[in-house]
Write a protein that holds these residues in place. Structure first.
Motif, mmCIF file in Angstrom:
data_model
loop_
_atom_site.group_PDB
_atom_site.id
_atom_site.type_symbol
_atom_site.label_atom_id
_atom_site.label_comp_id
_atom_site.label_asym_id
_atom_site.label_seq_id
_atom_site.Cartn_x
_atom_site.Cartn_y
_atom_site.Cartn_z
ATOM 1 N N TYR A 1 0.838 -1.195 0.000
ATOM 2 C CA TYR A 1 0.000 0.000 0.000
ATOM 3 C C TYR A 1 0.876 1.250 0.000
ATOM 4 C CZ TYR A 1 -3.266 -3.496 1.862
ATOM 5 O OH TYR A 1 -4.026 -4.618 2.066
ATOM 6 N N PHE A 2 0.511 2.216 -0.832
ATOM 7 C CA PHE A 2 1.225 3.496 -0.880
ATOM 8 C C PHE A 2 1.110 4.214 0.464
ATOM 9 C CE2 PHE A 2 0.668 8.141 -1.598
ATOM 10 C CZ PHE A 2 1.983 8.442 -1.915
ATOM 11 N N LEU A 3 2.240 4.683 0.967
ATOM 12 C CA LEU A 3 2.279 5.397 2.233
ATOM 13 C C LEU A 3 2.464 6.891 2.008
ATOM 14 C CD1 LEU A 3 2.331 5.130 5.346
ATOM 15 C CD2 LEU A 3 4.819 4.816 5.177
ATOM 16 N N GLU A 4 3.539 7.259 1.337
ATOM 17 C CA GLU A 4 3.817 8.653 1.013
ATOM 18 C C GLU A 4 4.965 8.703 0.017
ATOM 19 O OE1 GLU A 4 5.165 10.841 4.404
ATOM 20 O OE2 GLU A 4 6.634 9.344 4.979
ATOM 21 N N MET A 5 5.174 9.889 -0.550
ATOM 22 C CA MET A 5 6.330 10.088 -1.416
ATOM 23 C C MET A 5 7.181 11.192 -0.830
ATOM 24 S SD MET A 5 6.647 10.842 -5.507
ATOM 25 C CE MET A 5 8.258 10.692 -6.308
ATOM 26 N N ASN A 6 8.473 10.914 -0.662
ATOM 27 C CA ASN A 6 9.419 11.923 -0.192
ATOM 28 C C ASN A 6 10.081 12.558 -1.399
ATOM 29 O OD1 ASN A 6 9.224 11.718 2.737
ATOM 30 N ND2 ASN A 6 10.009 9.648 2.440
ATOM 31 N N THR A 7 9.796 13.827 -1.601
ATOM 32 C CA THR A 7 10.255 14.532 -2.796
ATOM 33 C C THR A 7 11.612 15.177 -2.536
ATOM 34 O OG1 THR A 7 8.972 16.450 -2.077
ATOM 35 C CG2 THR A 7 7.925 14.950 -3.630
ATOM 36 N N ARG A 8 12.565 14.358 -2.167
ATOM 37 C CA ARG A 8 13.895 14.849 -1.788
ATOM 38 C C ARG A 8 14.855 13.673 -1.733
ATOM 39 N NH1 ARG A 8 13.854 12.752 3.256
ATOM 40 N NH2 ARG A 8 11.911 12.809 4.444
ATOM 41 N N LEU A 9 16.082 13.975 -1.438
ATOM 42 C CA LEU A 9 17.076 12.947 -1.179
ATOM 43 C C LEU A 9 16.788 12.323 0.179
ATOM 44 C CD1 LEU A 9 19.783 11.809 -2.357
ATOM 45 C CD2 LEU A 9 20.953 13.502 -0.938
ATOM 46 N N GLN A 10 16.817 10.983 0.264
ATOM 47 C CA GLN A 10 16.544 10.298 1.521
ATOM 48 C C GLN A 10 17.827 10.108 2.336
ATOM 49 O OE1 GLN A 10 13.205 10.299 2.307
ATOM 50 N NE2 GLN A 10 13.071 8.098 2.571
ATOM 51 N N VAL A 11 17.662 10.057 3.648
ATOM 52 C CA VAL A 11 18.797 9.812 4.534
ATOM 53 C C VAL A 11 19.524 8.530 4.130
ATOM 54 C CG1 VAL A 11 19.472 9.358 6.929
ATOM 55 C CG2 VAL A 11 17.645 10.997 6.444
ATOM 56 N N GLU A 12 18.761 7.497 3.799
ATOM 57 C CA GLU A 12 19.330 6.169 3.572
ATOM 58 C C GLU A 12 19.747 5.909 2.129
ATOM 59 O OE1 GLU A 12 14.784 5.923 3.845
ATOM 60 O OE2 GLU A 12 16.434 6.942 4.866
ATOM 61 N N HIS A 13 19.896 6.951 1.317
ATOM 62 C CA HIS A 13 20.242 6.748 -0.089
ATOM 63 C C HIS A 13 21.570 6.013 -0.322
ATOM 64 C CE1 HIS A 13 22.686 10.398 0.542
ATOM 65 N NE2 HIS A 13 23.384 9.978 -0.485
ATOM 66 N N PRO A 14 22.553 6.063 0.603
ATOM 67 C CA PRO A 14 23.834 5.386 0.306
ATOM 68 C C PRO A 14 23.728 3.888 0.076
ATOM 69 C CG PRO A 14 24.133 6.977 2.086
ATOM 70 C CD PRO A 14 22.663 6.880 1.840
ATOM 71 N N ILE A 15 22.775 3.202 0.720
ATOM 72 C CA ILE A 15 22.708 1.754 0.506
ATOM 73 C C ILE A 15 22.225 1.427 -0.906
ATOM 74 C CG2 ILE A 15 22.498 1.125 2.932
ATOM 75 C CD1 ILE A 15 19.506 0.865 2.613
ATOM 76 N N THR A 16 21.414 2.310 -1.475
ATOM 77 C CA THR A 16 21.022 2.136 -2.877
ATOM 78 C C THR A 16 22.211 2.398 -3.785
ATOM 79 O OG1 THR A 16 18.706 2.708 -2.471
ATOM 80 C CG2 THR A 16 19.532 3.039 -4.706
ATOM 81 N N GLU A 17 23.017 3.398 -3.455
ATOM 82 C CA GLU A 17 24.211 3.687 -4.257
ATOM 83 C C GLU A 17 25.155 2.487 -4.276
ATOM 84 O OE1 GLU A 17 24.634 8.499 -3.977
ATOM 85 O OE2 GLU A 17 25.666 7.328 -2.436
ATOM 86 N N TYR A 18 25.295 1.825 -3.138
ATOM 87 C CA TYR A 18 26.170 0.657 -3.063
ATOM 88 C C TYR A 18 25.663 -0.474 -3.950
ATOM 89 C CZ TYR A 18 29.966 0.941 0.397
ATOM 90 O OH TYR A 18 31.157 1.185 1.032
ATOM 91 N N THR A 19 24.363 -0.750 -3.918
ATOM 92 C CA THR A 19 23.829 -1.924 -4.620
ATOM 93 C C THR A 19 23.515 -1.654 -6.085
ATOM 94 O OG1 THR A 19 21.613 -1.382 -3.778
ATOM 95 C CG2 THR A 19 22.904 -2.984 -2.537
ATOM 96 N N CYS A 20 23.399 -0.374 -6.469
ATOM 97 C CA CYS A 20 23.109 -0.041 -7.871
ATOM 98 C C CYS A 20 24.276 0.627 -8.581
ATOM 99 C CB CYS A 20 21.882 0.866 -7.966
ATOM 100 S SG CYS A 20 20.343 0.045 -7.537
ATOM 101 N N GLY A 21 25.245 1.144 -7.820
ATOM 102 C CA GLY A 21 26.421 1.755 -8.428
ATOM 103 C C GLY A 21 26.182 3.122 -9.024
ATOM 104 N N ILE A 22 25.128 3.812 -8.574
ATOM 105 C CA ILE A 22 24.787 5.125 -9.122
ATOM 106 C C ILE A 22 24.888 6.186 -8.033
ATOM 107 C CG2 ILE A 22 22.888 6.519 -10.053
ATOM 108 C CD1 ILE A 22 22.003 4.081 -11.624
ATOM 109 N N ASP A 23 25.575 7.302 -8.330
ATOM 110 C CA ASP A 23 25.686 8.443 -7.429
ATOM 111 C C ASP A 23 24.403 9.270 -7.573
ATOM 112 O OD1 ASP A 23 26.183 10.878 -6.167
ATOM 113 O OD2 ASP A 23 28.268 10.970 -6.802
ATOM 114 N N ILE A 24 23.522 9.163 -6.596
ATOM 115 C CA ILE A 24 22.206 9.802 -6.702
ATOM 116 C C ILE A 24 22.329 11.321 -6.696
ATOM 117 C CG2 ILE A 24 19.949 10.051 -5.575
ATOM 118 C CD1 ILE A 24 20.227 7.148 -4.665
#
Length: 720
Positions: free
Chosen positions: A328-351
């Motif tokens: 279920y949709f909760l909300e959308m954060n229209t910004r950089l998230q605190v936890e973005h580094p773990i996505t950078e590690y697993t996807c290899g992209i500098d957000i």
């Protein structure tokens, strides 16, 4: 007031260069951002202002510098010597410590933009990151806002409107009331209609602020009041909504990237279910719960929602997923998230790099088929908090000793502090985001455990004990988690490390070994040895290790140990009912920040916080600090003759659980109160906490007034 670049870089050049070397070694573009090559020929901004502070400002500055973009920092008076100020090319003061007078002071920030010749503003997260008025004023000045367009921010920033948009985009939504709660009575009425449990939350909220869960009418009434107060304090918007609370849910979010040309991709998911007070504590990517088909379905709905509002930056679509894998949709954060580094590690992209590219008008270079899912990453949020109080009430103080574990492979520390930094009541108590990576989940977890053991933080209370215990707790290790994980695993609150017999015996062996090592070292330098050990038993000793001050191992009060020490080999033979062999490295020193003990071939990294001549010591073992006393036989016999201290009834004394500000006082002198009755409310870091009476009695003293700033453990009221 402008701070000279020369002064900053003369004072701090060594520290800054060290930071850059660490980043270069650990997080080179080639290794971390393997799928995101920087094009030096691509047009980019010349100068970017970061409208934020702390670790996220440092994080944005790092990518800007790698792209050859000059950076401008803003700071409050209390932040004049912080790392983000030191790392930026220019820095300007925008007001006093309170964020409303500095980091939210739009006029002052706009004035800095004019003075500095800034082309674009990156807001980080929090503060002005989702403020459409600020974004519009930038647009009017011809300044680029490094984030989504104002329409998207407004549409998704309002939880009520975003839910309506999600329904139109055919995104799964949580049942609830599609409107504004009028008052407390209306809240209770709606809660009954929806069916308990319900979630009451600020329409303009985020970060867990302005959110309360209710299981009955009384909790709904109180939840409305506290949510409304926190919403005003945090967002200057007191509108509240109410919806059904999904029981046993997982909090899973999808990272999206969209450009201004209609292209959009998602970067897989992050598992964010480990929370306290609706704020995340540990995150991981990917989630153990999602299979490829569920990941694809959630990703497609996230992109559908983003495209429906013309989204054009990095953003996060958050979902609740129940035990049957309905989401279920909760909300959308229209910004950089605190936890973005773990996505950078697993996807290899500098957000951050992608946000800057999109803001400049470039198309995304990636399509969905380009997005990989490589390995596993965890993020532990290291806070200045007391984890023994409601899983983490804010703490303040100075970092008298500080060392990040960046010397360990596949470890990243996103922080905005250094040794000597102060954590105060004005801002979020985050010290660092500790990120670890591994080829699989077990490897990433093992690296996290090692990192937490080697993370040195002295001078204030921190939450490493809780983090360290969670990552080795069997349910977490097996991936059996949900948003109620903490109260489920720790129903009586966190008491410290979950100790089994092996851990207890190893701790006893370490404490006894330290005691003897200290003793033998002192014999080399002190003629008249004052430590009460039998001179004739130079090789063999009987010691008693008292663990009674530690609640989590209360069943093990005092343990007798027979020890033989071979000074030449630095080896101890310790008998605690069974034999243990403890070995120390040849260069072992009690002055080291961390100490490695080999106990029966297993390595334990511990920290010796203090060790007195009377045998009292504090040892940080598997994250938790233990208060221990080591005694010889003679001292132990004398100790048995001393009567125990009488217990004091503390139920009549109401202390502040944390530093904060008194927001309200509900009683007066001579008032009769009942157990469970609210006495006053303390606010810290924009979170409100109700102080209640632990027993019935009459108010005899009130030691504070509304608006007072109070310290942790300060006595607020007394009953008789």
């Amino acid at each position: 007031m402008f701070l000279s670049n020369t002064r900053h870089f003369l004072n701090y050049s060594i520290h800054i260069n060290t930071k850059r070397l660490i980043f270069s070694r650990k997080f080179s573009t080639k290794s971390l951002y393997f799928a995101d090559e920087f094009d030096s020929n691509e047009e980019r901004f010349n100068k970017v202002l970061i409208a934020n502070r702390g670790e996220i400002a440092c994080r944005v500055i790092r990518t800007c510098k790698s792209m050859g973009i000059k950076t401008v920092a803003i700071y409050s008076e209390i932040d004049s010597r912080t790392l983000h100020v030191q790392h930026a090319d220019e820095a300007y003061c925008v007001g006093p410590a309170p964020s409303s007078q500095s980091y939210l002071n739009v006029d002052a920030i706009l004035d800095v933009i004019k003075k500095s010749g800034t082309e674009a503003v990156h807001p980080g997260y929090g503060f002005l990151s989702e403020n459409t008025d600020f974004a519009k004023k930038l647009d009017d000045m011809g300044i680029v806002f490094v984030g989504p367009n104002s329409h998207s921010v407004h549409a998704m920033g309002d939880k009520i409107e975003s839910k309506l948009i999600a329904n139109k985009a055919k995104v799964n939504t949580i049942p609830g009331f599609e409107g504004i709660i009028k008052d407390a009575e209306h809240c209770v009425q709606l809660a009954r209609e929806i069916g308990y449990p319900v979630m009451i939350k600020a329409s303009a909220g985020g970060g867990g602020k302005g959110m309360r869960m209710a299981y009955n009418d009384q909790e709904a009434y109180e939840g409305f009041r506290f949510s409304k107060n926190e919403a005003i304090s945090s967002f200057n918007d007191d509108r509240l909504l109410i919806e059904k609370f999904i029981e046993e849910p997982r909090h899973i979010e999808i990272q999206v990237l969209c450009d201004k040309h209609g292209n959009g991709i998602h970067l897989n998911e992050r598992e964010c279910s480990i929370q306290r007070r609706n704020q995340k504590v540990i995150e991981e990517a990917p989630s153990t719960f999602l299979d490829p088909s569920l990941r694809k379905a959630m990703g497609e709905q996230a992109i559908a929602l983003a495209k429906n509002v013309g989204y054009d930056s990095a953003g996060t679509v958050e979902f609740l997923v129940d035990k049957n894998k309905h989401f279920y949709f909760l909300e959308m954060n229209t910004r950089l998230q605190v936890e973005h580094p773990i996505t950078e590690y697993t996807c290899g992209i500098d957000i951050v790099h992608q946000m800057l590219r999109v803001a400049k008008g470039h198309k995304l270079k990636h399509t969905q088929k380009d997005i990989e899912l490589r390995g596993w990453a965890f993020e532990s949020r290291v806070y200045a908090e007391n984890p023994y109080k409601n899983f983490g009430l804010p703490s303040i103080g100075r970092l008298t000793r500080y060392r990040e574990p960046t010397f360990i492979e596949n470890v990243r520390c996103d922080s905005g502090v250094t040794e000597g930094s102060d954590i105060n009541i004005y801002y979020d108590p985050l010290i660092c985001k500790l990120i670890t990576y591994g080829k699989d989940r077990n490897e990433a977890l093992a690296t996290m455990a090692k990192s937490l053991d080697n993370y040195v933080i002295r001078g204030l209370t921190h939450n490493i004990p809780l983090l360290r215990d969670i990552i080795t707790e069997p349910n977490f290790v097996d991936g059996h988690i949900d948003t109620k994980y903490l109260p489920r695993i720790y129903p009586d609150g966190f008491k410290g490390n979950h100790m089994n017999s092996e851990s207890i015996n190893s701790l006893v062996a370490i404490a006894a070994s330290m005691f003897l090592r200290k003793y033998y070292r002192s014999k080399h330098y002190v003629e008249n040895d004052t430590i009460p050990l039998d001179e004739e038993s130079i090789k063999k000793h009987t010691l008693y290790v008292d663990l009674s001050e530690n609640l989590n191992i209360a069943d093990q009060q005092v343990m007798k140990t027979d020890i033989e020490f071979n000074e030449n080999s630095n080896q101890f033979k310790i008998n605690i009912g069974e034999e243990f062999i403890a070995e120390l490295p040849s260069n072992f020193s009690l002055a080291s920040l961390t100490l490695d003990f080999k106990i029966n071939e297993k390595i334990y990294t511990v920290q010796l916080i203090s060790f007195g001549h009377d045998g009292y010591c504090q040892i940080q073992f598997e994250g938790t600090i233990f208060n221990i006393r080591v005694l010889n036989e003679k001292s132990y016999k004398y100790l048995q003759m001393i009567p125990p201290k009488p217990k004091i009834d503390a139920s009549k004394i109401i202390k502040s659980p944390m530093p904060g500000v008194v927001k309200s006082i509900a009683v007066q002198i001579d008032d009769m109160v009942n157990e469970g009755q609210e006495l006053c409310v303390i606010e810290a870091m924009k979170m409100q906490n109700s102080m209640i009476a632990e027993s019935s009695g009459k108010v005899c003293k009130i030691n504070c007034k509304i608006g007072d700033t109070v310290e942790g453990e300060q006595i607020l009221l007394q009953l008789e």
